[in-house]
Design a protein around this motif. Structure first.
Motif, short mmCIF file in Angstrom:
data_model
loop_
_atom_site.label_atom_id
_atom_site.label_comp_id
_atom_site.label_asym_id
_atom_site.label_seq_id
_atom_site.Cartn_x
_atom_site.Cartn_y
_atom_site.Cartn_z
N VAL A 227 10.30 -15.78 3.98
CA VAL A 227 9.87 -14.67 4.83
C VAL A 227 9.70 -13.40 4.01
CG1 VAL A 227 10.65 -13.12 6.68
CG2 VAL A 227 10.81 -15.60 6.98
N GLU A 228 10.63 -13.16 3.09
CA GLU A 228 10.50 -11.98 2.24
C GLU A 228 9.25 -12.05 1.38
OE1 GLU A 228 12.93 -9.45 -1.22
OE2 GLU A 228 13.90 -11.14 -0.18
N VAL A 229 8.98 -13.20 0.80
CA VAL A 229 7.78 -13.37 -0.02
C VAL A 229 6.52 -13.16 0.82
CG1 VAL A 229 6.40 -15.06 -1.30
CG2 VAL A 229 8.87 -14.90 -1.71
N TYR A 230 6.52 -13.72 2.04
CA TYR A 230 5.36 -13.58 2.92
C TYR A 230 5.11 -12.11 3.25
CZ TYR A 230 2.51 -13.74 7.14
OH TYR A 230 1.53 -13.52 8.06
N LEU A 231 6.16 -11.38 3.63
CA LEU A 231 6.00 -9.97 3.99
C LEU A 231 5.53 -9.14 2.81
CD1 LEU A 231 8.88 -8.79 6.37
CD2 LEU A 231 6.41 -8.74 6.78
N LYS A 232 6.04 -9.43 1.64
CA LYS A 232 5.62 -8.67 0.46
C LYS A 232 4.16 -8.93 0.12
CE LYS A 232 10.10 -7.95 -1.77
NZ LYS A 232 10.96 -8.24 -2.95
N ARG A 233 3.72 -10.16 0.29
CA ARG A 233 2.30 -10.47 0.08
C ARG A 233 1.44 -9.74 1.11
NH1 ARG A 233 2.85 -17.00 -1.08
NH2 ARG A 233 3.42 -16.82 -3.29
N TYR A 234 1.94 -9.67 2.32
CA TYR A 234 1.22 -8.96 3.39
C TYR A 234 1.08 -7.47 3.05
CZ TYR A 234 0.30 -6.93 7.98
OH TYR A 234 -0.25 -6.22 9.01
N ILE A 235 2.14 -6.89 2.49
CA ILE A 235 2.08 -5.48 2.11
C ILE A 235 1.01 -5.25 1.04
CG2 ILE A 235 3.37 -3.68 0.88
CD1 ILE A 235 5.88 -4.67 2.40
N VAL A 236 0.99 -6.11 0.02
CA VAL A 236 -0.01 -5.97 -1.04
C VAL A 236 -1.41 -6.17 -0.49
CG1 VAL A 236 -0.85 -6.96 -3.20
CG2 VAL A 236 1.61 -6.61 -2.87
N PHE A 237 -1.58 -7.17 0.38
CA PHE A 237 -2.88 -7.43 0.98
C PHE A 237 -3.34 -6.22 1.79
CE2 PHE A 237 -5.49 -9.60 4.35
CZ PHE A 237 -6.51 -10.01 3.52
N SER A 238 -2.42 -5.60 2.50
CA SER A 238 -2.75 -4.43 3.31
C SER A 238 -3.18 -3.26 2.42
CB SER A 238 -1.55 -4.02 4.17
OG SER A 238 -1.17 -5.06 5.05
N LEU A 239 -2.45 -3.03 1.34
CA LEU A 239 -2.82 -1.95 0.42
C LEU A 239 -4.20 -2.19 -0.19
CD1 LEU A 239 0.62 -1.43 -1.37
CD2 LEU A 239 -0.52 0.21 0.13
N GLU A 273 0.27 4.16 -4.25
CA GLU A 273 0.58 3.11 -3.27
C GLU A 273 2.05 3.17 -2.85
OE1 GLU A 273 -2.73 -0.13 -4.93
OE2 GLU A 273 -0.59 -0.37 -5.37
N ARG A 274 2.92 3.41 -3.81
CA ARG A 274 4.35 3.47 -3.50
C ARG A 274 4.67 4.64 -2.57
NH1 ARG A 274 8.07 -0.75 -4.31
NH2 ARG A 274 7.06 -2.16 -5.79
N LYS A 275 3.95 5.73 -2.70
CA LYS A 275 4.15 6.86 -1.78
C LYS A 275 3.77 6.45 -0.36
CE LYS A 275 2.97 11.05 -2.84
NZ LYS A 275 2.19 12.22 -3.31
N VAL A 276 2.69 5.70 -0.23
CA VAL A 276 2.21 5.27 1.09
C VAL A 276 3.25 4.40 1.79
CG1 VAL A 276 0.47 3.89 2.29
CG2 VAL A 276 -0.22 5.46 0.46
#
Length: 297
Positions: A227-239, A273-276
């Motif tokens: 789940v953590e890996v999935y969410l982190k990939r989602y964050i990168v995809f969103s950015l 990106e990190r600020k966002v």
């Protein structure tokens, strides 16, 4: 306690009651609230310069102000288009859960949430159609997981994605609502959305914390890591959805696909990106949803 019932603390119930009442007290009619000018000037900023996707890279310094302002116009249209697509996806998920046993206690607030998000989708689309004559297409922020998860995991992921989306957007809203270099129309759209989203984010953080606790009690440690890996990939995809080659083409930039690839790889974009994502990342870490703040490349 039934597996179909959302555990509710007094704190959560009080928060729901307070936010529901605030939605009622703060209600406005968006179809009457906005006065849309016939046009917005092309020789002005449509997005704060530090928010456009070339900021922090050599490309920002290589373009003249006219080009940067043109880019800010189309990045603005892309941003509001992403909001339209993202809101549509989250509405589908929330409507699918309203007045179900698991979410019955939150359903009164969901009615206000759905109404407000529908109106947000309308005024973002209205802005795009009036001043950009289009919405950019986007499969970014697609909500459905690529694999089948347990119900506790699916419910958690739905609202974790919604929360991240809202917090990411709110960073832009807050910045642009305060930027006096932008037109009052742009500032108003962002200001009004921020005011509503502050309620949604407060609700989302509490709900995600509840759902995370239920998920932890129901699945294995291995699944939690997935789940953590999935969410982190989602964050990168969103950015990465902010690096739109169609935007670069409309702004008159040469080699728009290369521009996108250059920006995604640019080290100078990591700080921006990190600020966002600073606030949602801090929440995910504090809540134990993420073990660390590393993101996939």
């Amino acid at each position: 306690m039934s597996a179909a019932t959302l555990e509710v603390t007094d704190r959560f119930r009080e928060l729901l009651d307070r936010l529901t009442q605030k939605s009622i007290d703060d209600y406005y009619n968006p179809y009457q609230r906005f006065v849309w000018p016939d046009s917005l000037p092309d020789d002005a900023w449509w997005m704060s310069p530090d928010l456009i996707s070339v900021y922090g890279t050599p490309l920002f310094d290589s373009y003249d102000e006219q080009t940067l302002k043109a880019l800010s116009k189309w990045e603005s249209i892309n941003f509001y288009s992403l909001n339209v697509h993202g809101i549509r996806e989250l509405l589908i998920e929330v409507v699918d859960r309203i007045h179900t046993p698991h979410f019955d206690v939150a359903s009164d607030f969901f009615h206000h949430f759905i109404g407000e998000e529908n109106e947000h989708m309308w005024f973002f689309a209205e802005f795009c159609k009036r001043y950009g004559k289009k919405l950019y297409k986007g499969a970014a922020l697609k909500s459905a997981p690529t694999e089948k998860f347990e119900p506790e995991v699916e419910n958690f992921l739905v609202f974790a994605r919604i929360l991240f989306f809202e917090e990411m957007v709110d960073f832009y809203n807050t910045r642009m609502s305060q930027d006096t270099s932008l037109s009052e129309t742009i500032r108003q759209v962002n200001r009004i959305h921020h005011e509503d989203e502050s309620r949604h984010i407060a609700f989302g953080r509490e709900l995600v914390s509840h759902l995370h606790g239920r998920m932890k009690a129901a699945v294995s440690a291995e699944r939690l890591r997935e789940v953590e890996v999935y969410l982190k990939r989602y964050i990168v995809f969103s950015l990465h959805s902010f690096y739109n080659p169609h935007v670069y083409r409309d702004a008159g930039l040469a080699n728009p696909l290369e521009v996108r690839e250059t920006l995604i790889a640019a080290e100078g974009r990591r700080a921006a990106e990190r600020k966002v994502i600073r606030k949602p990342m801090a929440f995910f870490l504090k809540s134990g949803i993420f073990a660390d703040d590393t993101l996939p490349v």
